[in-house]
Scaffold this motif. Structure first.
Motif, PDB file in Angstrom:
ATOM      1  N   ASP A  37       0.835  -1.204   0.000  1.00 42.70           N
ATOM      2  CA  ASP A  37       0.000   0.000   0.000  1.00 42.70           C
ATOM      3  C   ASP A  37       0.869   1.253   0.000  1.00 42.70           C
ATOM      4  O   ASP A  37       0.512   2.272  -0.603  1.00 42.70           O
ATOM      5  CB  ASP A  37      -0.921   0.013   1.222  1.00 42.70           C
ATOM      6  CG  ASP A  37      -2.101  -0.930   1.071  1.00 42.70           C
ATOM      7  OD1 ASP A  37      -2.371  -1.365  -0.071  1.00 42.70           O
ATOM      8  OD2 ASP A  37      -2.744  -1.245   2.091  1.00 42.70           O
ATOM      9  N   ARG A  39       3.740   1.361  -1.376  1.00 43.21           N
ATOM     10  CA  ARG A  39       4.575   1.216  -2.573  1.00 43.21           C
ATOM     11  C   ARG A  39       6.043   0.980  -2.218  1.00 43.21           C
ATOM     12  O   ARG A  39       6.946   1.472  -2.895  1.00 43.21           O
ATOM     13  CB  ARG A  39       4.419   2.420  -3.506  1.00 43.21           C
ATOM     14  CG  ARG A  39       3.027   2.539  -4.126  1.00 43.21           C
ATOM     15  CD  ARG A  39       2.667   1.302  -4.936  1.00 43.21           C
ATOM     16  NE  ARG A  39       1.363   1.397  -5.580  1.00 43.21           N
ATOM     17  CZ  ARG A  39       0.238   0.851  -5.101  1.00 43.21           C
ATOM     18  NH1 ARG A  39       0.266   0.183  -3.953  1.00 43.21           N
ATOM     19  NH2 ARG A  39      -0.894   0.961  -5.755  1.00 43.21           N
ATOM     20  N   ARG A 132      -4.045   6.791  -6.653  1.00 44.01           N
ATOM     21  CA  ARG A 132      -5.087   6.273  -5.760  1.00 44.01           C
ATOM     22  C   ARG A 132      -5.886   7.423  -5.153  1.00 44.01           C
ATOM     23  O   ARG A 132      -5.320   8.456  -4.773  1.00 44.01           O
ATOM     24  CB  ARG A 132      -4.456   5.424  -4.661  1.00 44.01           C
ATOM     25  CG  ARG A 132      -3.925   4.088  -5.178  1.00 44.01           C
ATOM     26  CD  ARG A 132      -3.331   3.275  -4.056  1.00 44.01           C
ATOM     27  NE  ARG A 132      -2.102   3.876  -3.574  1.00 44.01           N
ATOM     28  CZ  ARG A 132      -1.579   3.646  -2.369  1.00 44.01           C
ATOM     29  NH1 ARG A 132      -2.206   2.865  -1.516  1.00 44.01           N
ATOM     30  NH2 ARG A 132      -0.448   4.210  -2.009  1.00 44.01           N
ATOM     31  N   ASP A 133      -7.183   7.224  -5.061  1.00 43.06           N
ATOM     32  CA  ASP A 133      -8.066   8.275  -4.543  1.00 43.06           C
ATOM     33  C   ASP A 133      -7.672   8.694  -3.133  1.00 43.06           C
ATOM     34  O   ASP A 133      -7.712   9.885  -2.790  1.00 43.06           O
ATOM     35  CB  ASP A 133      -9.522   7.800  -4.562  1.00 43.06           C
ATOM     36  CG  ASP A 133     -10.080   7.684  -5.973  1.00 43.06           C
ATOM     37  OD1 ASP A 133      -9.501   8.306  -6.889  1.00 43.06           O
ATOM     38  OD2 ASP A 133     -11.082   6.960  -6.160  1.00 43.06           O
ATOM     39  N   GLU A 134      -7.285   7.720  -2.310  1.00 42.75           N
ATOM     40  CA  GLU A 134      -6.904   8.036  -0.932  1.00 42.75           C
ATOM     41  C   GLU A 134      -5.706   8.981  -0.907  1.00 42.75           C
ATOM     42  O   GLU A 134      -5.683   9.973  -0.161  1.00 42.75           O
ATOM     43  CB  GLU A 134      -6.559   6.748  -0.179  1.00 42.75           C
ATOM     44  CG  GLU A 134      -6.061   6.980   1.243  1.00 42.75           C
ATOM     45  CD  GLU A 134      -5.423   5.757   1.864  1.00 42.75           C
ATOM     46  OE1 GLU A 134      -5.144   5.805   3.076  1.00 42.75           O
ATOM     47  OE2 GLU A 134      -5.189   4.766   1.145  1.00 42.75           O
ATOM     48  N   GLN A 167       1.357   6.382   1.627  1.00 43.55           N
ATOM     49  CA  GLN A 167       2.310   6.115   0.537  1.00 43.55           C
ATOM     50  C   GLN A 167       3.657   6.677   0.958  1.00 43.55           C
ATOM     51  O   GLN A 167       3.743   7.818   1.415  1.00 43.55           O
ATOM     52  CB  GLN A 167       1.833   6.764  -0.756  1.00 43.55           C
ATOM     53  CG  GLN A 167       2.623   6.380  -1.992  1.00 43.55           C
ATOM     54  CD  GLN A 167       1.890   6.807  -3.244  1.00 43.55           C
ATOM     55  OE1 GLN A 167       1.004   6.119  -3.734  1.00 43.55           O
ATOM     56  NE2 GLN A 167       2.263   7.953  -3.778  1.00 43.55           N
TER      57      GLN A 167
END
Length: 376
Positions: A37, A39, A132-134, A167
């Protein structure tokens, strides 16, 4: 009797060992998911490979590995600066997803992922994965603090930490450091920039294969280190520690090869504060000859130049400025071309479109045409 007790004890020990192994495998699975998640691919893959060796977590781990390899093989082109698709992962993605389905034929998510990967394999082109939207939402929240002068510092720190947890790239630390500088929280800004430096190096280490060429990864290391050095140097300048500021700002200039607008502007401001107008002029002109840069800073550099004395024989300020900027741009282009003439081609180990390594040293002595292009 003793034999029976021994057998019972052995069974208990075996069951406990099995349960312990299952617990460890589950922990590795959870850890691998969390790392991916963020990366952090190298560590994520290592954790998931460990989880895949236990039958109780094999299906989930194989699926997760397949999804990671699918991303790396088909979807990571320019997702981060310098990243490219890695075709060598494509077959591995299919193999891992098939292993997931074999381990648990009823696992619908693995079947869905396998179908998607097979579609990618048959497609001529696959679009990169979107942000990613988050992460986008957390970036937007952090950016909003640039103009929220009354927001509590604790809220800013919370936003930085939330984005960094989502991230692991260095962006939230560097953005946070600039916000803290704007707030006058200079010591905290320096500490935040240092965290950004560590995050930048780790993020590149974790995704080294995505850069494919050592020059690209080295360039990414240099950009992260230059950004951190410039932020720290600017904070030190605002603290009136000119000597330490100069060391950091010059380090940033060296790492960025004097190609960063903000850093050149900062060096101009430092030189002007040190009453070194000629040096300030050079840095301001270097800054303005580069593309990009925040418009307010470009305006400040232009205004600083216009206030500096010039020779009476010089043309109007606008004409003089355009001449100076054009000259610097032309000199930069000429220097870049000259640096390549009559020099041997550096050793390049590239990857073909079907994932095979290709070493250009095998072509030594032959005429070689290289076509460099970018996809943006």
């Amino acid at each position: 009797m003793h034999r029976r007790r021994f057998a019972m004890a052995l069974a208990i020990v075996t069951a406990a060992a099995s349960l312990s192994a299952q617990t460890a495998a589950r922990e590795q699975l959870v850890r691998g998911r969390s790392l991916w998640d963020q990366r952090l691919s190298k560590s994520a893959i290592a954790a998931l490979e460990a989880a895949a060796r236990d039958r109780t977590t094999a299906a989930e781990a194989h699926e997760m590995l397949g999804r990671i390899y699918m991303f790396k093989g088909w979807q990571q082109e320019n997702v981060f600066p310098g990243w490219h698709d890695e075709p060598s992962y494509r077959a591995r993605a299919l193999a891992e997803l098939r292993a997931a389905v074999a381990a648990d034929p009823a696992r619908a998510s693995a079947q869905e992922a396998l179908h998607l990967a097979e579609g990618f394999a048959a497609a001529e082109n696959v679009d990169p994965a979107p942000p990613r939207d988050e992460v986008k939402a957390l970036d937007a929240k952090l950016e909003s603090y640039r103009s929220a002068a009354s927001a509590p510092i604790t809220d800013i720190f919370a936003a930085i930490e939330a984005r960094a947890k989502a991230q692991a790239d260095p962006a939230p630390y560097f953005t946070g450091a600039q916000i803290l500088i704007d707030r006058g929280e200079l010591d905290r800004a320096i500490a935040m920039a240092e965290r950004g430096l560590a995050a930048s190096d780790r993020f590149i280490d974790e995704n080294l294969s995505a850069y494919q060429m050592s020059g690209k990864s080295q360039g990414s290391y240099a950009r992260g280190r230059a950004t951190a050095a410039d932020l720290i140097g600017w904070a030190l300048f605002l603290k009136k520690d000119d000597a330490a500021a100069a060391a950091k700002l010059e380090e940033a200039a060296r790492l960025s090869q004097s190609q960063d607008f903000v850093n050149q502007f900062h060096l101009g401001e430092l030189a002007r504060a040190q009453n070194a107008p000629e040096r300030a002029r050079e840095h301001y002109l270097n800054a303005l000859s580069l593309s990009g840069g925040p418009p307010p800073l470009r305006q400040r550099a232009t205004q600083a130049l216009s206030a500096m004395p010039r020779r009476a024989s010089d043309a109007s300020f606008d004409a003089w400025l355009e001449t100076e900027l054009s000259r610097r741009r032309d000199e930069r282009k000429a220097a870049a071309l000259k640096s390549l003439v009559d020099r041997p081609l550096p050793k390049l180990t590239l990857t073909t479109v079907d994932g095979r390594p290709y070493d250009t040293s095998s072509l030594r002595g032959k005429v070689l045409l290289l076509n460099f292009f970018a996809s943006w």
